[in-house]
Design an enzyme around this catalytic site. Structure first.
Site, short mmCIF file in Angstrom:
data_model
loop_
_atom_site.label_atom_id
_atom_site.label_comp_id
_atom_site.label_asym_id
_atom_site.label_seq_id
_atom_site.Cartn_x
_atom_site.Cartn_y
_atom_site.Cartn_z
N PRO A 146 0.82 -1.21 0.00
CA PRO A 146 0.00 0.00 0.00
C PRO A 146 0.85 1.26 0.00
CG PRO A 146 -0.69 -1.56 1.71
CD PRO A 146 0.62 -2.03 1.19
N LYS A 165 8.38 1.70 0.58
CA LYS A 165 9.03 0.99 -0.53
C LYS A 165 10.21 1.80 -1.08
CE LYS A 165 5.08 0.81 -2.75
NZ LYS A 165 4.17 1.30 -1.71
N HIS A 167 -27.49 10.94 19.66
CA HIS A 167 -27.06 10.08 18.55
C HIS A 167 -25.75 9.37 18.90
CE1 HIS A 167 -26.82 9.22 14.10
NE2 HIS A 167 -25.57 9.01 14.46
N GLU A 168 -24.75 10.13 19.34
CA GLU A 168 -23.45 9.52 19.65
C GLU A 168 -23.53 8.64 20.89
OE1 GLU A 168 -21.21 9.61 17.49
OE2 GLU A 168 -22.24 11.10 16.27
N HIS A 206 -24.67 5.20 19.77
CA HIS A 206 -23.56 4.40 19.23
C HIS A 206 -22.71 3.81 20.36
CE1 HIS A 206 -24.21 5.27 15.06
NE2 HIS A 206 -23.94 6.57 15.16
#
Length: 628
Positions: A198, A203, A419-420, A423
């Site tokens: 990736p 590299k 909402h959070e 979760h």
């Protein structure tokens, strides 16, 4: 150096020619010290008897006045009456024919402009043909940049997190240092090494380290540098690059992003790009054509090895493929230690803790993390980079910068907090879910709030029960809005898209549906002409697939709703904490789930936020859990 010398010599010659020309004109000019006057003034001086003698030379008239001063005048057409005036007034005069230049002077004056134009033309043509670097006609010259041991200080000590890859290429270093070690037993070093992985995994750095360890020249070029709009240029550049490499043997040629020229031949629209294919053909010939003892090793890097031409990957060209993947937790710790050597680090910074909190980070991402932490510390006028700076930098990279200037209505903040909280509470109640690291309603990026989960270890494979729990967590935000706010918002759109995509993959790709079996119903490899997977199943089967996906989603939606209804008190307590502090961490979340009052936030985090007045402005964004 030769090119610079030739440029200097040309300009010196031009300067000398100009000097000689000006000198020649200066030699033909009248003597210095004389004053130039009008011809009419000269006639007045003659009639007034202020002139002693006159010398007439062509059109130039030089006169000496009574006070021995010399004056000069020019008559376009010699006035014959001037002779009479001179005689009447007793002026001595002498008439000389104009002095003609010598033959060499005539040739020089006549041909100098042409010689100057020819010299300038030759100079610019040399520049355009490659006499100067990057000339307009230097198409066939290689653009490879050479680094030798004097300006390449990278070694294996600067490369971390890819121990297996370093072991693969270490024998290349041994061969470049002592080729006879392998040749005595009849062995042949690989002519080419293809590094696959990736982006940002190191590299290019590893290739430079090979050259730095072996202390040999290193030619670096990008695959796109070969291709131009003119056919045949790429092939010429390949030939020129290998010719230069052989002159500096033993050496390393590094081709970055080789997929730019190494793609399958004939795979493009309209039969392919002739220029790219000619370049690839020349590269194939050069790699298989030079002698095994020439000492030229080709190293290439790409993150798209699947599109490379098979002739490029056969033994004799790129004999070996080295995988340079994303680092694991130990590799991330080693990479962080390498980059932390360049900045002053505080005593509280723990590289192992940071490595655990950065799953999926590449080497480039970790270098960016250290740099962002140093910038945070500099903005705060610190002398050392501390753990808090790294945490803030990690939050910024993962979740985006905080949008502190964004004004949210209190109603919008309250809806985002529920909402959070939905979760986070569902994630804490499910046994296989990753631990919740942080929850915030501070807008970041395009999101109004985020729930951030961090795995305890690197996840190498996906499992059905964990995937189902992830779908339930994604539904937690919308369900909390329905239960506690009594309305639905667009904030859950991204949650639904991710949940549907995950359920579809489970049915069509992973064989995780009992009713549909282990058959793959989506052919992602056989792409159509304009991209996208082609349809390989019947309409009736597609309806069964859709029904199975809907069943998975409905089941996990019901599970998430049941968990939130059974734990209303925890959702309310977490929402209150978010409205007070905007961001809560894992310790505060654990207090809430244990039924205790959450502890105050750590130093540096906003405490007890004062609710703003209703400003009437809100934002539409996607509220979703951050990717693990």
């Amino acid at each position: 150096m030769n090119n610079m010398f030739s440029k200097s010599a040309i300009w010196v010659v031009v300067a000398l020619l100009l000097f000689m020309l000006f000198k020649q004109f200066d030699n033909h000019s009248p003597a210095g010290g004389s004053k130039t006057i009008a011809y009419s003034e000269l006639l007045d001086d003659v009639k007034a008897r202020r002139i002693k003698d006159v010398v007439i030379e062509g059109q130039n008239i030089t006169a000496t006045r009574s006070d021995d001063t010399k004056v000069r005048a020019t008559a376009t057409i010699l006035d014959r009456g001037l002779i009479g005036d001179l005689r009447e007034n007793g002026v001595r005069f002498d008439v000389k024919p104009p002095e003609e230049p010598s033959f060499l002077q005539q040739v020089f004056i006549s041909w100098f402009p042409m010689l100057l134009l020819i010299g300038v033309w030759v100079f610019f043509m040399r520049q355009m043909q490659g006499g100067g670097k990057g000339g307009a006609f230097s198409f066939g010259k290689s653009k490879a940049r050479m680094l030798d041991e004097t300006n390449n200080s990278v070694t294996f000590a600067d490369v971390a997190g890819c121990d297996e890859a370093k072991e693969e290429v270490s024998e290349i270093v041994d061969f470049l240092k002592d080729p006879t070690k392998f040749q005595k037993l009849g062995g042949r070093i690989p002519r080419g090494v293809l590094m696959v992985g990736p982006p940002g995994t190191g590299k290019t750095l590893l290739a430079r380290a090979i050259a730095g360890e072996a202390k040999v020249p290193f030619f670096s070029i990008s695959g796109s540098d070969f291709v131009e709009m003119f056919v045949g240029v790429g092939a010429s550049r390949v030939r020129d690059m290998f010719e230069n490499a052989k002159k500096h043997s033993p050496c390393i040629i590094f081709i970055d992003e080789i997929d730019a020229v190494g793609r399958h031949r004939g795979a493009g629209m309209g039969g392919g790009n002739d220029e790219r294919e000619q370049t690839l053909n020349q590269l194939l010939v050069e790699m298989d054509g030079f002698e095994a003892t020439s000492g030229v090793i080709v190293i290439a890097a790409t993150n798209r090895a699947d599109v490379l031409d098979k002739a490029l990957l056969r033994p004799g060209r790129f004999d070996r493929q080295v995988m340079v993947g994303l680092p694991d937790i130990r590799g991330r710790e080693q990479i962080l230690n390498v980059h932390m050597r360049k900045v002053p680090i505080g005593a509280d910074v723990k590289a192992d803790i940071l490595a655990r909190g950065t799953p999926g980070f590449s080497g480039a991402d970790l270098a960016n993390l250290v740099n962002e932490a140093a910038l945070f510390a500099a903005r705060r006028n610190k002398r050392l980079v501390e753990m808090g700076d790294f945490e803030d930098a990690k939050d910024k990279i993962y979740m985006g910068p905080e949008r502190k200037s964004m004004v949210m209505r209190e109603e919008e903040r309250r809806n985002t907090a529920y909402h959070e909280s939905g979760h986070a509470v569902v994630a804490k109640l499910l046994p296989k879910a990753d631990p919740v690291h942080k929850v915030t309603i501070m807008p970041r990026g395009y999101a109004l709030g985020l729930t951030w989960q961090l795995p305890e270890h690197d996840n190498l494979s996906g499992y059905k029960d964990k995937m189902l729990e992830e779908i339930s967590i994604l539904f937690g935000g919308r369900i909390a809005e329905e239960i506690f706010v009594g309305q639905m918002s667009t904030g859950a759109s991204n949650d639904f898209a991710r949940a549907t995509k995950l359920a579809r993959s489970m049915v069509t790709r992973f064989g995780m549906s009992e009713s549909m079996g282990v058959m793959v119903y989506e052919d992602s490899e056989n792409e159509g002409f304009f991209g996208g997977a082609t349809k390989t199943i019947s309409e009736a089967t597609q309806q069964k697939v859709d029904a199975e996906i809907r069943a998975i989603l409905d089941t996990q939606y019901a599970l998430s709703r049941r968990l939130l209804e059974e734990n209303r008190d925890k959702v309310e307590m977490m929402t209150k904490a978010l409205l007070d502090w905007e961001t809560i961490d894992a310790e505060q979340i654990n207090d809430i789930m244990a039924g205790r009052e959450p502890r105050p936030p750590k130093t540096g985090i906003l405490t007890k936020r004062t609710p703003p007045g209703d400003s009437g402005s809100g934002g539409v964004a996607t509220n979703a859990t951050a990717p693990a």
